[in-house]
Design a protein around this motif. Structure first.
Motif, PDB file in Angstrom:
ATOM      1  N   UNK A  24       0.834  -1.212   0.000  1.00 16.54           N
ATOM      2  CA  UNK A  24       0.000   0.000   0.000  1.00 16.54           C
ATOM      3  C   UNK A  24       0.865   1.257   0.000  1.00 16.54           C
ATOM      4  N   UNK A  25       1.939   1.232   0.767  1.00 16.53           N
ATOM      5  CA  UNK A  25       2.845   2.382   0.795  1.00 16.53           C
ATOM      6  C   UNK A  25       3.478   2.603  -0.578  1.00 16.53           C
ATOM      7  N   UNK A  26       3.900   1.522  -1.220  1.00 21.51           N
ATOM      8  CA  UNK A  26       4.515   1.639  -2.544  1.00 21.51           C
ATOM      9  C   UNK A  26       3.508   2.166  -3.562  1.00 21.51           C
ATOM     10  N   UNK A  27       2.283   1.670  -3.506  1.00 21.52           N
ATOM     11  CA  UNK A  27       1.247   2.135  -4.433  1.00 21.52           C
ATOM     12  C   UNK A  27       0.953   3.620  -4.206  1.00 21.52           C
ATOM     13  N   UNK A  28       0.900   4.024  -2.944  1.00 19.53           N
ATOM     14  CA  UNK A  28       0.634   5.433  -2.629  1.00 19.53           C
ATOM     15  C   UNK A  28       1.758   6.330  -3.161  1.00 19.53           C
ATOM     16  N   UNK A  29       3.002   5.878  -3.042  1.00 16.36           N
ATOM     17  CA  UNK A  29       4.138   6.667  -3.554  1.00 16.36           C
ATOM     18  C   UNK A  29       4.061   6.768  -5.072  1.00 16.36           C
ATOM     19  N   UNK A  30       3.740   5.648  -5.740  1.00 20.76           N
ATOM     20  CA  UNK A  30       3.648   5.651  -7.201  1.00 20.76           C
ATOM     21  C   UNK A  30       2.528   6.588  -7.662  1.00 20.76           C
ATOM     22  N   UNK A  31       1.385   6.533  -6.984  1.00 22.23           N
ATOM     23  CA  UNK A  31       0.255   7.403  -7.358  1.00 22.23           C
ATOM     24  C   UNK A  31       0.626   8.874  -7.156  1.00 22.23           C
ATOM     25  N   UNK A  32       1.310   9.185  -6.063  1.00 25.02           N
ATOM     26  CA  UNK A  32       1.668  10.587  -5.818  1.00 25.02           C
ATOM     27  C   UNK A  32       2.671  11.086  -6.852  1.00 25.02           C
ATOM     28  N   UNK A  33       3.611  10.229  -7.265  1.00 19.51           N
ATOM     29  CA  UNK A  33       4.563  10.628  -8.311  1.00 19.51           C
ATOM     30  C   UNK A  33       3.827  10.841  -9.634  1.00 19.51           C
ATOM     31  N   UNK A  34       2.868   9.946  -9.932  1.00 20.89           N
ATOM     32  CA  UNK A  34       2.108  10.079 -11.181  1.00 20.89           C
ATOM     33  C   UNK A  34       1.291  11.370 -11.186  1.00 20.89           C
TER      34      UNK A  34
END
Length: 60
Positions: A24-34
């Protein structure tokens, strides 16, 4: 003599993150970068649009 309240070994260990929490943390970081990339792209597109309109009107 070492006082027990000053001993660092008495601290409780940090709770381990489960795989789901790490995911979940990794997905949240990827979404914020996107999202940040999307904002940058929109700003560049707006600047390009204004630039082309100004060129068309011979303001530059």
């Amino acid at each position: 003599m070492i006082h027990p309240e000053l001993n660092m070994d008495t601290q409780p260990p940090e709770p381990k993150k489960t795989f789901a929490e790490k995911l979940c943390t990794a997905i949240a970081i990827i979404i914020s970068i996107a999202l940040a990339a999307l904002v940058v792209k929109l700003v560049i597109a707006c600047i390009a649009l204004i630039w082309s309109l100004m060129l068309e009107q011979h303001l530059i």
